[in-house]
Each structure stands twice: as structure tokens, then as C-alpha cells.
Write a protein that holds these residues in place. Structure first.
Motif, mmCIF file in Angstrom:
data_model
loop_
_atom_site.group_PDB
_atom_site.id
_atom_site.type_symbol
_atom_site.label_atom_id
_atom_site.label_comp_id
_atom_site.label_asym_id
_atom_site.label_seq_id
_atom_site.Cartn_x
_atom_site.Cartn_y
_atom_site.Cartn_z
ATOM 1 N N ILE A 121 0.854 -1.196 0.000
ATOM 2 C CA ILE A 121 0.000 0.000 0.000
ATOM 3 C C ILE A 121 0.887 1.242 0.000
ATOM 4 O O ILE A 121 1.887 1.307 0.727
ATOM 5 N N ALA A 122 0.497 2.245 -0.792
ATOM 6 C CA ALA A 122 1.275 3.487 -0.878
ATOM 7 C C ALA A 122 1.252 4.220 0.460
ATOM 8 O O ALA A 122 0.198 4.370 1.086
ATOM 9 N N LEU A 123 2.435 4.660 0.875
ATOM 10 C CA LEU A 123 2.546 5.485 2.083
ATOM 11 C C LEU A 123 2.211 6.928 1.728
ATOM 12 O O LEU A 123 2.321 7.319 0.560
ATOM 13 N N PRO A 124 1.815 7.753 2.713
ATOM 14 C CA PRO A 124 1.548 9.157 2.418
ATOM 15 C C PRO A 124 2.800 9.837 1.850
ATOM 16 O O PRO A 124 3.911 9.580 2.301
ATOM 17 N N VAL A 125 2.602 10.696 0.848
ATOM 18 C CA VAL A 125 3.703 11.466 0.270
ATOM 19 C C VAL A 125 4.054 12.578 1.249
ATOM 20 O O VAL A 125 3.181 13.289 1.745
ATOM 21 N N ARG A 126 5.332 12.706 1.539
ATOM 22 C CA ARG A 126 5.812 13.743 2.464
ATOM 23 C C ARG A 126 6.804 14.636 1.717
ATOM 24 O O ARG A 126 7.712 14.126 1.055
ATOM 25 N N THR A 127 6.628 15.958 1.850
ATOM 26 C CA THR A 127 7.529 16.919 1.209
ATOM 27 C C THR A 127 7.974 17.941 2.240
ATOM 28 O O THR A 127 7.187 18.366 3.086
ATOM 29 N N LEU A 128 9.236 18.310 2.158
ATOM 30 C CA LEU A 128 9.807 19.301 3.077
ATOM 31 C C LEU A 128 10.832 20.137 2.330
ATOM 32 O O LEU A 128 11.659 19.597 1.592
ATOM 33 N N THR A 129 10.763 21.453 2.514
ATOM 34 C CA THR A 129 11.804 22.347 2.007
ATOM 35 C C THR A 129 12.614 22.793 3.215
ATOM 36 O O THR A 129 12.054 23.275 4.205
ATOM 37 N N PHE A 130 13.930 22.613 3.139
ATOM 38 C CA PHE A 130 14.806 22.939 4.257
ATOM 39 C C PHE A 130 16.159 23.385 3.723
ATOM 40 O O PHE A 130 16.435 23.287 2.532
ATOM 41 N N THR A 131 17.003 23.861 4.612
ATOM 42 C CA THR A 131 18.343 24.338 4.232
ATOM 43 C C THR A 131 19.400 23.419 4.828
ATOM 44 O O THR A 131 19.482 23.283 6.056
ATOM 45 N N PRO A 132 20.195 22.762 3.982
ATOM 46 C CA PRO A 132 21.301 21.947 4.497
ATOM 47 C C PRO A 132 22.246 22.790 5.341
ATOM 48 O O PRO A 132 22.365 24.012 5.136
ATOM 49 N N GLN A 133 22.930 22.156 6.265
ATOM 50 C CA GLN A 133 23.795 22.846 7.213
ATOM 51 C C GLN A 133 25.266 22.638 6.866
ATOM 52 O O GLN A 133 25.682 21.511 6.630
ATOM 53 N N GLY A 134 26.030 23.716 6.871
ATOM 54 C CA GLY A 134 27.474 23.638 6.667
ATOM 55 C C GLY A 134 28.194 23.865 7.984
ATOM 56 O O GLY A 134 27.773 24.693 8.796
ATOM 57 N N GLU A 135 29.254 23.097 8.203
ATOM 58 C CA GLU A 135 30.043 23.269 9.415
ATOM 59 C C GLU A 135 31.487 22.855 9.150
ATOM 60 O O GLU A 135 31.798 22.287 8.104
ATOM 61 N N PHE A 136 32.342 23.140 10.094
ATOM 62 C CA PHE A 136 33.761 22.806 10.015
ATOM 63 C C PHE A 136 34.075 21.811 11.136
ATOM 64 O O PHE A 136 34.632 22.193 12.160
ATOM 65 N N PRO A 137 33.720 20.522 10.980
ATOM 66 C CA PRO A 137 33.897 19.579 12.084
ATOM 67 C C PRO A 137 35.353 19.335 12.468
ATOM 68 O O PRO A 137 35.621 18.892 13.573
ATOM 69 N N TYR A 138 36.293 19.619 11.573
ATOM 70 C CA TYR A 138 37.714 19.381 11.858
ATOM 71 C C TYR A 138 38.507 20.677 11.891
ATOM 72 O O TYR A 138 39.727 20.666 11.828
ATOM 73 N N GLY A 139 37.820 21.824 11.951
ATOM 74 C CA GLY A 139 38.461 23.122 11.951
ATOM 75 C C GLY A 139 38.379 23.757 10.569
ATOM 76 O O GLY A 139 38.234 23.070 9.563
ATOM 77 N N GLU A 140 38.441 25.077 10.526
ATOM 78 C CA GLU A 140 38.306 25.808 9.273
ATOM 79 C C GLU A 140 39.385 25.449 8.257
ATOM 80 O O GLU A 140 39.159 25.511 7.054
ATOM 81 N N GLN A 141 40.564 25.071 8.720
ATOM 82 C CA GLN A 141 41.654 24.733 7.817
ATOM 83 C C GLN A 141 41.375 23.457 7.024
ATOM 84 O O GLN A 141 42.016 23.203 6.016
ATOM 85 N N CYS A 142 40.412 22.661 7.468
ATOM 86 C CA CYS A 142 40.128 21.371 6.816
ATOM 87 C C CYS A 142 38.936 21.432 5.874
ATOM 88 O O CYS A 142 38.564 20.423 5.288
ATOM 89 N N GLY A 143 38.314 22.566 5.741
ATOM 90 C CA GLY A 143 37.207 22.709 4.800
ATOM 91 C C GLY A 143 35.836 22.504 5.419
ATOM 92 O O GLY A 143 35.681 21.909 6.466
ATOM 93 N N ARG A 144 34.851 23.048 4.711
ATOM 94 C CA ARG A 144 33.464 23.019 5.140
ATOM 95 C C ARG A 144 32.822 21.700 4.706
ATOM 96 O O ARG A 144 33.024 21.235 3.588
ATOM 97 N N VAL A 145 32.014 21.118 5.579
ATOM 98 C CA VAL A 145 31.263 19.906 5.278
ATOM 99 C C VAL A 145 29.784 20.277 5.334
ATOM 100 O O VAL A 145 29.313 20.820 6.330
ATOM 101 N N ILE A 146 29.073 20.001 4.251
ATOM 102 C CA ILE A 146 27.641 20.315 4.191
ATOM 103 C C ILE A 146 26.874 19.011 4.350
ATOM 104 O O ILE A 146 27.176 18.020 3.685
ATOM 105 N N SER A 147 25.894 19.028 5.243
ATOM 106 C CA SER A 147 25.105 17.817 5.468
ATOM 107 C C SER A 147 23.619 18.139 5.427
ATOM 108 O O SER A 147 23.196 19.246 5.751
ATOM 109 N N ALA A 148 22.853 17.143 5.008
ATOM 110 C CA ALA A 148 21.404 17.264 4.946
ATOM 111 C C ALA A 148 20.824 15.968 5.496
ATOM 112 O O ALA A 148 21.041 14.904 4.920
#
Length: 160
Positions: A121-148
């Protein structure tokens, strides 16, 4: 000051300059695959047989049937007196899926989840608009990691 005094001053100054430069900092050799992760809540997981995720960002859409794997949580095993610590993985009843998006950015992303129950049976369709988050988990010198990350339950789809 003679030539010898000037030479000694220059040599002394040159010897101190490396102390003024920043030391290079090592970055972990951990690869990051950009994309959208989806967790099906433990209480909803028995109602889900398959899921399809469509993600649209900056006018480009990617859609795929998700491979759903059992989720797990880390369980602390404690530390020894000499400071060696460990953990183990324990199933938590969730399901995990991932949609790779090589061009993932911090711009708004629209995600649509469709699927079927174990009975087909088909499950309800779910839609969401959101903004992925960027962070520097290893410090700014190691680059930004974007996650969603998303969480799907019986009532809705929300950002993790």
C-alpha cells in the motif's frame, strides 16, 4: 654598528621568523560523500517496505529508490585505567537510507519521500523544504562539510 653587528642582527631576526608563522595543522583523511540521509523512526519502520527520495536544489532534481539498512546507536563500553576507550554498535530499530548529491550546497532543498508498506500500500507522500547545514567539524583549515539529514515518522518529514 659594523658589518658584523648588522650580519648578526639579520641572522638573529631570520632565526625568529619561523616562530611567527602558523604551524600546519593536519586534517583527517576522512572522505565525505555529499547527499541527503534519511532515518525512518523506529516506531514507523515496521510500516515501511520501500522508500523513494527526490531531492531538488538549484533547479536540479535527483531521485532514487533508497536502500534501507537497519540503524544502530553507539553504546559506550567505558574506558580502561590507561585511557583506552571503546564502544559497540547496537540496533535501534530505525531504518537508514542515503541519496548522493554531488553538488549539495547550503541553498534551500526540497525533498519528497514516497514509499510502500509491507502490504504494498502506498505510504503518504511527504515533502519538506529545508536548508542543508554547513560546518567545520575538523576546523576551518580542513574545509566546510555540508550535510542534509531527514527523519521520517508516521506524522511527518522533518530536518534532523
Amino acid at each position: 654598528m659594523g658589518r658584523i653587528g648588522l650580519a648578526l642582527t639579520l641572522v638573529g631576526t631570520a632565526a625568529l621568523l619561523p616562530g611567527c608563522l602558523a604551524e600546519p595543522v593536519g586534517c583527517p583523511a576522512i572522505g565525505h560523500v555529499p547527499g541527503v540521509s534519511l532515518t525512518v523512526a523506529a516506531d514507523y519502520a515496521p510500516d515501511v517496505a520501500s522508500l523513494r527520495l527526490k531531492a531538488c536544489q538549484d533547479g536540479v532534481c535527483t531521485e532514487k529508490e533508497l536502500m534501507l539498512n537497519p540503524g544502530a546507536t553507539s553504546v559506550d563500553q567505558g574506558c580502561t585505567p590507561d585511557g583506552v576507550c571503546s564502544a559497540t554498535s547496537s540496533p535501534d530499530g530505525t531504518l537508514q537510507g542515503f541519496l548522493e548529491l554531488p553538488a549539495l550546497s547550503e541553498n534551500p532543498l526540497e525533498a519528497t519521500v514516497t514509499g510502500t508498506s509491507p502490504a504494498g500500500i502506498a505510504l503518504p507522500v511527504r515533502t519538506l523544504t529545508f536548508t542543508p547545514q554547513g560546518e567545520f567539524p575538523y576546523g576551518e583549515q580542513c574545509g566546510r562539510v555540508i550535510s542534509a539529514g531527514l527523519v521520517l515518522n508516521e506524522a511527518d518529514l522533518r530536518q534532523r
